[in-house]
Design an enzyme around this catalytic site. Sequence first.
Site, PDB file in Angstrom:
ATOM      1  N   TYR A 126     -17.726  13.103 -15.012  1.00  0.00           N
ATOM      2  CA  TYR A 126     -17.227  13.744 -15.938  1.00  0.00           C
ATOM      3  C   TYR A 126     -16.280  14.042 -16.435  1.00  0.00           C
ATOM      4  O   TYR A 126     -16.035  14.955 -17.230  1.00  0.00           O
ATOM      5  CB  TYR A 126     -17.413  15.098 -14.985  1.00  0.00           C
ATOM      6  CG  TYR A 126     -19.102  15.282 -14.184  1.00  0.00           C
ATOM      7  CD1 TYR A 126     -20.065  15.326 -15.021  1.00  0.00           C
ATOM      8  CD2 TYR A 126     -18.941  15.627 -12.751  1.00  0.00           C
ATOM      9  CE1 TYR A 126     -21.205  15.946 -14.601  1.00  0.00           C
ATOM     10  CE2 TYR A 126     -20.200  15.900 -11.739  1.00  0.00           C
ATOM     11  CZ  TYR A 126     -21.357  15.749 -13.040  1.00  0.00           C
ATOM     12  OH  TYR A 126     -22.706  15.814 -12.725  1.00  0.00           O
TER      13      TYR A 126
ATOM     14  N   ARG B 162       0.676  -1.172  -0.265  1.00  0.00           N
ATOM     15  CA  ARG B 162       0.273  -0.151  -0.070  1.00  0.00           C
ATOM     16  C   ARG B 162       1.444   1.568  -0.313  1.00  0.00           C
ATOM     17  O   ARG B 162       0.834   2.536  -1.067  1.00  0.00           O
ATOM     18  CB  ARG B 162      -1.081  -0.033   1.285  1.00  0.00           C
ATOM     19  CG  ARG B 162      -2.050   1.508   0.882  1.00  0.00           C
ATOM     20  CD  ARG B 162      -2.554   1.312   2.640  1.00  0.00           C
ATOM     21  NE  ARG B 162      -3.618   0.072   2.836  1.00  0.00           N
ATOM     22  CZ  ARG B 162      -4.208  -0.523   3.757  1.00  0.00           C
ATOM     23  NH1 ARG B 162      -4.307   0.508   4.789  1.00  0.00           N
ATOM     24  NH2 ARG B 162      -4.949  -2.052   3.857  1.00  0.00           N
TER      25      ARG B 162
ATOM     26  N   HIS C 104      -8.023  -3.626  -7.866  1.00  0.00           N
ATOM     27  CA  HIS C 104      -7.519  -2.788  -6.274  1.00  0.00           C
ATOM     28  C   HIS C 104      -8.662  -3.274  -5.439  1.00  0.00           C
ATOM     29  O   HIS C 104     -10.101  -2.559  -5.484  1.00  0.00           O
ATOM     30  CB  HIS C 104      -7.000  -2.080  -6.352  1.00  0.00           C
ATOM     31  CG  HIS C 104      -6.631  -1.359  -5.092  1.00  0.00           C
ATOM     32  ND1 HIS C 104      -5.437  -1.245  -5.243  1.00  0.00           N
ATOM     33  CD2 HIS C 104      -7.157   0.417  -4.840  1.00  0.00           C
ATOM     34  CE1 HIS C 104      -5.375  -0.511  -4.570  1.00  0.00           C
ATOM     35  NE2 HIS C 104      -5.748   0.220  -3.583  1.00  0.00           N
TER      36      HIS C 104
END
Length: 756
Positions: free
Chosen positions: A128, A38, A84
């Site tokens: 968007y 991580r 993931h």
Amino acid sequence: MTSRDPAQDPVLDIQEKPLRDALSERYLSYALSTIMARSLPDVRDGLKPVHRRLLYAMSQLRLDPSTPPKKSARVVGDVIGKFHPHGDTSVYDALVRLAQDFAVRYRLVDGQGNFGNIDGDNAAAMRYTEARLTDVAKALLEGIDEDAVDFRPTYDGDGEEPAVLPANFPNLLANGSSGIAVGMATNIPPHNAAQLCSALRLVLKHKLDCVKAALAGKEKPAPTRIEDLVTLISGPDFPTGGVLVEPRANVVEAYRTGRGSFRLRARWEVEKLGQGTWQVVVTEMPYQVQKARLVEKIAELLTNRKLLLLEDVRDESAEDVRLVLVPKSRNVDPEVLMASLFQTTDLEIRFAMNMNVLDKDNVPRVMNLFEVLDAFLDHRMEVLERRSRHRLAKIDHRLEVLGGYLIAYLNLDEVIRIIREEDEPKQELMRAFSLTEVQAEAILNMRLRNLRKLEEMEIQRENDALTAEKAGLTELLSDESLRWKTIGKETEETRKRFGEDRRTLVAEATAVIDIPVDAMVEREPLTVLCSQKGWIRAVRGHLTDAERLDVKYKEGDKEGFWVHCETTDKLLVFGTNGKFYTLSADKLPRGRGFGEPVRLMIDLGNEADIITLFKHQPDRRLLVASEDGRGFQVEENEVVAQTRSGKQILNPDDNKDAKVCIPAEGDHVAVIGNNRLLLVFPLEQVPVMARGKGVQLQKYKDGSLSDLKVFTIAEGLSWKHGERQFNVTNLTGWLGNRAGVGKMPPNGFPKVNRFT
């Protein structure tokens, strides 16, 4: 009802274990997962798992630089669905950062839409925005389909993901990284790719020297010196530019140890206006400083009158950065103005470096600059070898097929007959022409259109070309020096492809500008009033004696000390505990109230009282003494305390207090005890000390020190008694040496045994 097998059902597999051991094992598993999967980047490709999975998922979606972008939500969905198993917000935030040109030096994602800005505004929602890979990201993925790296199963076992990317780009140092794991963290600044490639060439030279030494049976040469690497890599190169003002020695030491910090300032220039006026324009911000928050901080300091050299701040930025700083007057020195801003705002920051990374064995450790570059080149060597072997296997397979085609062309009629008439044409072809199974299968799958004469010539040319390529690859795999030279050519191509000028200017570390206090504080006259019970306040202006009589104090309290000073002055407080305390005049409470207890501003215990309060005058000497008649001279500069706990100067004996602190201005000392004996001796007999008990000034049998005075003997010893002023010039009867007993004072000396 069937019983479940505990071995098959983990819920039923109950183990007895001490809670301490169980917690330790599980926390260790969590810590290792955080460190290796991580938070820390891999030294080879410079990526954390989430970034690696993002790039690989985008490559699987064919989001190349030349193809139209796709919605970021599609990319994030693929990443969390296949690779993931974490929240979509964290994955999208990682994608956004890779697309921000003010966050990474070399963007890995080409974003379309609102991806945030340097003011700290967030990116638009993932539905968007659109994204695709950049050329740098493609360089990192180069060779991913050619067995260049190992693959491992994904979290659900349905697919595979790369353990590391081939990385034909020094991404770790070029883009930097930051992360916090359990018990460790990493923070690596970005650098200039062209300079990194130059440094890699220097390390490559060391690699070649090692190979030559091994072939010659000589000792391996010493590693490349960090100083030589820093000559090529002059320091971090931040995406937002700025000016690096860290001394070169500190930069070298940081790269030698893998830990350090870099002082980074905003880039600014003076813009001349009409009639001799000017303004400062900040054109580049320090890395990771949000411009909008910085403007708010400067405005807050202006409101609190902490930046008295600055009149106003305006943000006139558009696509470029333009932060306008208006000085208080045109007589202000721009260097002093900016020095004050560098000290109090984020226009200057310290970027801490900690090159803590995972090595090729997935072990976290702090590497220095040479080790990071060396590990990257070792990875590139492994990638080159694996890609070469993969290509060699493909060539061998193709040459085998082409050999079968050539045999078929030489015996075309017989091949056609066997295919038409034989029940098992494959086996018959293999028997008749000594073909391999691969060759026979290729002949059977050949199209009829490929039987033309021209195709036979093409096959022969392809066969010759592949044979030559095979010879080159075989030579490459057998010669380590040749492989390092090949990597050198790749590094040079990377430099030409992605190299560009530095954005961060490297400047000499400027000398610390001593900003005068009056440049930071507005100068105005004050009268500081401190009552006998320790309530202190400041009144604007210098009060006259008559005005001081009108000052009100709390009931039962009265005037203790008063000082005429200015807001830029420091005040010294001397306590009966022998400590000096320092107060800033501009920070004292003002107004019509009774002020505040001085004990709230300094750590003066309840058992100690204030002996005196006076304005600090640098380069002056003081004479301090305790009740038992011991004392010494001390430089006033040495008594200034930096903390509210004060500075211990005089160390009185137990059950004795400090008694006197006066300026040592004169050539003789007059000391009188409560036994009413006066002694006069030369001031030079009192030593200058930094701290301690001091020397005996006057000897007492059953008395103690009452008062002392430093005076010039030519002017005589003076004192005030009632309304009368006395002065004695003939002091022969009282003159002696330090530590004497003394004699009764002259007629007219006050009964309280004090000079004032």
